[in-house]
Enzyme design. Sequence first.
Site, short mmCIF file in Angstrom:
data_model
loop_
_atom_site.label_atom_id
_atom_site.label_comp_id
_atom_site.label_asym_id
_atom_site.label_seq_id
_atom_site.Cartn_x
_atom_site.Cartn_y
_atom_site.Cartn_z
N GLU A 13 0.82 -1.21 0.00
CA GLU A 13 0.00 0.00 0.00
C GLU A 13 0.85 1.26 0.00
OE1 GLU A 13 -2.75 -0.14 3.33
OE2 GLU A 13 -3.02 -2.28 3.01
N CYS A 49 3.32 8.21 1.29
CA CYS A 49 3.73 7.26 2.33
C CYS A 49 3.93 5.92 1.64
CB CYS A 49 2.61 7.17 3.38
SG CYS A 49 2.91 5.91 4.62
N CYS A 58 5.16 -7.57 7.70
CA CYS A 58 6.14 -7.10 8.69
C CYS A 58 6.27 -8.16 9.76
CB CYS A 58 5.64 -5.79 9.31
SG CYS A 58 6.79 -5.04 10.48
N CYS A 88 4.00 -5.56 16.33
CA CYS A 88 3.36 -4.55 17.18
C CYS A 88 1.86 -4.86 17.28
CB CYS A 88 3.57 -3.15 16.59
SG CYS A 88 5.30 -2.66 16.50
N CYS A 127 -1.00 -2.95 15.19
CA CYS A 127 -0.74 -2.66 13.77
C CYS A 127 -1.29 -3.75 12.85
CB CYS A 127 0.76 -2.51 13.56
SG CYS A 127 1.19 -2.15 11.85
N CYS A 152 -2.15 2.19 7.44
CA CYS A 152 -1.55 1.19 6.55
C CYS A 152 -1.79 -0.25 6.98
CB CYS A 152 -0.07 1.45 6.43
SG CYS A 152 0.72 1.46 8.00
#
Length: 347
Positions: free
Chosen positions: A94, A107, A114, A118, A121, A336
């Site tokens: 994205e 961005c 990932c 976290c 997220c 995101c």
Amino acid sequence: MMENIKYDILSLTQGEVEKIVLELGEPKFRAKQIFGWINKGMWGAEMKNVPALLQKKLEDVCEFRLPKVKRRLVSQLDGTVKYLFELIDGEYIESVFMRYEHGNTLCISSQVGCRMGCKFCASTLLGRVRDLTPSEMLGQIIAAEKDTGERISNVVMMGIGEPLDNYDNTIKFLRLVSADEGLNIGLRHISVSTCGLVDKIDRLAEEGLPITLSVSLHAYDNEVRSGIMPVNNKYPIEQLLNACDRYFKRTGRRISFEYTLIGGKNDTVEGACRLASILKKYIHGTCHVNLIPLNEVEETRLETSRNVNNFKNKLVSLGINATVRRRLGSDINASCGQLRRQEKRDE
Ligand code: SAH
């Protein structure tokens, strides 16, 4: 016959393109032209002042691909555009295009998924699939410029992924994006955001790149931070803030701390006092705190904060430079990881 692996030309510096041009028996000055064209998203016959024979020879040894626009959401509130891009292997990333007074900002993502984990997220819910190449990072900017017809003057690496977990490609991307004959986006107009990989922050300080480093702090002590960011178990707050202080001393660049406010987790006024005191203790210079009200992600069950202004006012009254991030594109799920997640779920 063995199949040749082609160069991913958009991942190459002008100097590296020059080597290929010379290998093809062509004059060196062609490299500058070619490098300029590919950074505008032009290839093959679109490279108008490059002879047709050279266009053909290049196509034989190089591949040129831009991320494909798979979905495109435009905010009715502020014109923010959110892109879901499809990569060559069918993976999704994205990017978000935002209009600010100081210029258009994109961005961008640095990885497919990932692995930092976290808790709040959306990008990390399915783990990391792979790193992005320098050309895939650059390609997001070129594709967005082509799609909007507007120039992008600022870049933030705050999309999907942890840029410093894809260190070498991120550094190469930063050198490419700021190249004179390329996109020529000044490094001072680029922010790199990290969850706090201390060893990589120290390495970054030695690269001589005047970018802005943003550090996702999100907590005022180790208990709170480890509870929402597993990376804190490896690099606790004291180590992280010391690294930030070293970074500032080495580069002279003010650090920007991101602090996502999560209801009942890290957003009390007492928390603001403790945040102010650790920043004063460890950071010997100025810094800035960017407060982000949590964007709620269905799967996490965490709630946004109702104490944003009190938290901010407390910090400011204690002499800490703090602002609340403007929420652009709130009607299009612009935070995101959410669009990629949706697309995966729908498939
Ligand atoms: N991996 C890097 C960059 C990507 S995230 C990093 O951790 O900094 C960019 C910023 O958005 C980080 O500060 C991140 O913690 C924050 N963020 C992630 N999910 C969020 C959410 N649901 N609401 C608000 N901020 C979020």
